[in-house]
Design a protein around this motif. Sequence first.
Motif, mmCIF file in Angstrom:
data_model
loop_
_atom_site.group_PDB
_atom_site.id
_atom_site.type_symbol
_atom_site.label_atom_id
_atom_site.label_comp_id
_atom_site.label_asym_id
_atom_site.label_seq_id
_atom_site.Cartn_x
_atom_site.Cartn_y
_atom_site.Cartn_z
ATOM 1 N N UNK A 310 51.378 -0.221 70.234
ATOM 2 C CA UNK A 310 49.989 0.246 70.257
ATOM 3 C C UNK A 310 49.907 1.744 69.972
ATOM 4 N N UNK A 311 50.796 2.504 70.593
ATOM 5 C CA UNK A 311 50.821 3.949 70.392
ATOM 6 C C UNK A 311 51.245 4.296 68.971
ATOM 7 N N UNK A 312 52.176 3.531 68.422
ATOM 8 C CA UNK A 312 52.603 3.759 67.031
ATOM 9 C C UNK A 312 51.409 3.662 66.089
ATOM 10 N N UNK A 313 50.531 2.711 66.351
ATOM 11 C CA UNK A 313 49.348 2.527 65.496
ATOM 12 C C UNK A 313 48.448 3.773 65.483
ATOM 13 N N UNK A 314 48.511 4.539 66.558
ATOM 14 C CA UNK A 314 47.618 5.691 66.700
ATOM 15 C C UNK A 314 48.201 6.992 66.137
ATOM 16 N N UNK A 315 49.406 6.938 65.585
ATOM 17 C CA UNK A 315 50.032 8.173 65.077
ATOM 18 C C UNK A 315 49.137 8.840 64.044
ATOM 19 N N UNK A 316 49.069 10.139 64.133
ATOM 20 C CA UNK A 316 48.215 10.930 63.248
ATOM 21 C C UNK A 316 48.813 11.039 61.866
#
Length: 318
Positions: A310-316
């Motif tokens: 989930x956090x990977x999806x949010x990478x800038x």
Amino acid sequence: MNQFSEVADGLKSELKAFKSYLLKQATSFEREVRTAAKEAISPKGKYIRPMLVFSSAVESAEKTSLVRRATIAELVHLSTLIHDDVIDNAQMRRNNETAFKKYGSKTAILLGDSIFAHMMTLAFEENSMDVLRKTAECVKTICEGEIKQTLADKTKFVSRKQYYDVAYGKTAALFELACNLGATASKATKGWVKSAEECGKQLGIAYQIYDDICDWFMSEKDAGKTLGTDLISGKQTYPLIVLLEKLPSKKSVALAKNLSTQNPKEIVDMMLSNDILADCKKEFLRRVNLAEKAISKFPKENQKLMKFCEVMRKLNFC
């Protein structure tokens, strides 16, 4: 800012124990080497690989062993970074001078070797032939991946398949090892280890694509490290491969043949005009989807790894 802070927030006690244990490892080096070793391993990174170890482990995993396994994964990473900085002539890493910049190539290489050797003593302490074998195989894969990329004919096009092979060696093999070390820290549900490994592999390829994007589009100040080293060395990373596929044949051939002499800004402008960033992000998200799919059948074991995805999806993406 650590973009993985959401994952870290759920692993506070584990990471606290890990950082303390990691820092203690500097005392194992000879007095003359200790300062350089401490600089190299002092807690200051994102700790992606240790977080993957902790995220792959089941609740029954023994904490001391888990912390040691997380340290093994991190020391593999740190030793390879020191060597990479020598290969790439990189001056900055994590907003600090690299060991290569500070001590020169000979000392930096030996420092990386020393950290790697110490990592193997920790692997031995796990009293597991599987841990020793998997760790040794991973390091061999990383080295071979770097050699293959270095020896490749820089004037020829690199296919996506060839790129994924390199990405596995450079990054995904260690992500895969981290998930293995966590999943095998105690007895787990049948199939969980292989699924966790596959999740790590796909996340590793996704992260390499992200890192390649940063090398083209992110400022050195934001990245905290020397950028543009891939272009200087003539390496065809994912954004460039996609660009070469989109350009007219003659232009692609000319660009590939003279990559190291090209103006980076002109290439970035071509990437922007051809919407390369969107194509890269599409493949990045496809890999994250594959990572989630690999662990989807294990609801009791997969919660922390799903959070990582989930956090990977949010990478800038710059």
